[in-house]
Every structure is written in C-alpha cells, then in structure tokens.
Design an enzyme around this catalytic site. Structure first.
Site, PDB file in Angstrom:
ATOM      1  N   GLU A  49       1.980   6.576  -6.804  1.00 25.41           N
ATOM      2  CA  GLU A  49       0.873   7.316  -7.410  1.00 25.41           C
ATOM      3  C   GLU A  49       1.012   8.811  -7.148  1.00 25.41           C
ATOM      4  OE1 GLU A  49      -2.173   3.635  -6.330  1.00 25.41           O
ATOM      5  OE2 GLU A  49      -2.545   5.656  -5.558  1.00 25.41           O
ATOM      6  N   TYR A 104       0.820  -1.209   0.000  1.00 24.22           N
ATOM      7  CA  TYR A 104       0.000   0.000   0.000  1.00 24.22           C
ATOM      8  C   TYR A 104       0.854   1.260   0.000  1.00 24.22           C
ATOM      9  CZ  TYR A 104      -4.833  -1.670   0.236  1.00 24.22           C
ATOM     10  OH  TYR A 104      -6.058  -2.186  -0.073  1.00 24.22           O
TER      11      TYR A 104
END
Length: 268
Positions: A198, A191
């Site tokens: 991102e 994660y």
C-alpha cells in the site's frame, strides 16, 4: 442482528474468496486467459529505484532505476508471472473496489454496538483501504499496472477470507482450531506485505521528476498540494502499520498466551 451479522460475514468471505482465487488464477495463468505484457511505465522496480535514489548517500544502481531492471534479473520462469502481476487489476480490480467498499458497514456495526471491535482500529483500517482503492488505484493508471497491486490484493483477500470465515463460525458458536490459529498467526506475514505494498503504491504516485519535495519543486510546480498530502500519508503509513501490527500481537497473546481456545465475541 445475529443472523444479519452471520450473513454479512458469509457474503464477505465469498467476495474475498472470489478475489483471492482469481488473483491466483490470473498470476499463474491457470485458465489460460491471462495476457502477458511487458513492464509498465511504473512498476515495483521503478518504485524502489525512486525510493533509494531519494535517500541521501545511497545511490540506486541501474538495475533498479530502469523499468525492466528487476524483470531482467528474474529467473526466466518467473518473468511471465511478474508480467501477469502487472495486469491483475484488469481481472479483479472493480470487484475488489466494491467488496472493500462494503466494509464501511463494519464501522456502522461498531457504532450501533453490534460488535465489540475498537472503533479507532476499525475506522483506521477501513478508511485506509478505501483511500487505496478509490483515491489511489482508481485515480492513477500507472498504479493499476504495478505488480505491487497484486501483492496488496493477495494479502488483503487471504486475510479477509480467514477473518470473515472465523467470525461467521464464531457467530454459530463454533471455532475451528485451524481458523483460530490462522486468524492470529498469518498477520505476521500478511500485514507487512499488504501495508508495505500500500505504502509503495502511494509513493509510486508522487512526481518522478522530484522524489523529495523542496522549495524548488514547489516553485517549479513539480509538486501539487495533493502530492504533499500523499507524501505525508506515505510517511505515516509506517506508524499505522506498527499500530495495527502490535494490536494483533496483543490479541494473539490474549487468545493463546492466557491459554484460551475460544473467544465468544468478536473483539478485533
């Protein structure tokens, strides 16, 4: 409905497994077809350099400001890997976009009551990824040649292979302990890796002439309205990561902390 959901999860597992396998093949040139290239105009090192240079009282050094700064400090054996990481999009970019777009069906599944996943969490994850593949990667060529794209896709694909295969087995009433452990453990690394990649890819699309927005950048036309939107998203990406991360921590405690070894229905 059960058979449809099983087919959906199996096909999703296959799609993401394809992406994961070819990402690894490309980065390590396992098939001898990967093309090594020099650093692109916007790479992980230049993105970090721009970020550090935008923080008051912190001056980024030349090794991060130059496009090839990070590459120059890598071990010679790692340089080809780093360069191939900048060309991963050419191998799996289109496939990633379409496979990820199919995840829109997950929101529909929740709305129809077919699965018990939280609507807010599902919508947040799906919309953020669609924004990345269609609003960032597809619109900015420099992002497609950024090594951070590879780390993002790697985190996505490994996470989804585990998740979808876990759900497929769950629908058959079978939960392998190995998959259960991986489902609620690998997120600790994947994660943060995926979400930070991102965020920095979004940051890489901001005007390099003015890393921090100001009145002068607005007046001089350095920043457009869409630049401000992406900058805002870059800032809120981190709280979003915290929300998703803590959600998975709670789910892990629910599964393992209470001594449960089975979850009959999909709950995350």
């Amino acid at each position: 409905v059960k058979y449809y959901l099983f087919a959906y999860n199996v096909l999703s597992t296959i799609g993401w497994a394809y992406i994961l396998i070819f990402t690894i093949i490309h980065v390590f040139d396992l098939d001898g077809k990967s093309t090594s290239i020099t650093s692109s105009s916007s790479t992980a090192s230049s993105t970090l350099g721009r970020l550090f240079s935008s923080i008051p009282f912190i001056k980024s050094t030349q090794k991060f400001n130059t496009v090839g700064g990070l590459e120059a400090r890598l071990h010679p054996l790692l340089v080809p890997v780093y360069r191939r990481a900048a060309t991963t999009f050419g191998r799996i970019g289109a496939t990633t976009a379409w496979v990820q777009s199919c995840a829109l069906l997950e929101v529909v599944h929740v709305l129809l009551g077919w699965v018990r996943s939280p609507l807010q969490t599902t919508a947040m994850q799906v919309s953020s990824r669609l924004f990345l593949v269609w609003g960032i990667v597809e619109q900015f060529a420099s992002v497609r040649s950024n090594p951070l794209y590879t780390s993002m896709v790697f985190a996505w694909s490994l996470t989804e292979v585990i998740r979808y295969s876990f759900y497929a087995c769950n629908l058959l009433g079978y939960e392998p302990s190995e998959l259960l452990y991986l489902r609620y453990t690998t997120f600790y690394v994947l994660y943060p890796l995926g979400a930070s990649s991102e965020a920095f890819l979004i940051y890489a699309t901001l005007p390099s002439t003015s890393p921090i927005p100001s009145w002068s950048s607005w007046i001089m036309g350095m920043w457009t309205p869409t630049d401000y939107i992406r900058a805002t998203l870059f800032l809120i990406w981190w709280p979003g990561l915290y929300i998703m991360y803590t959600h998975m921590v709670k789910q892990r405690r629910k599964v393992f902390g209470s001594g449960r070894t089975s979850t009959a229905k999909k709950t995350d």
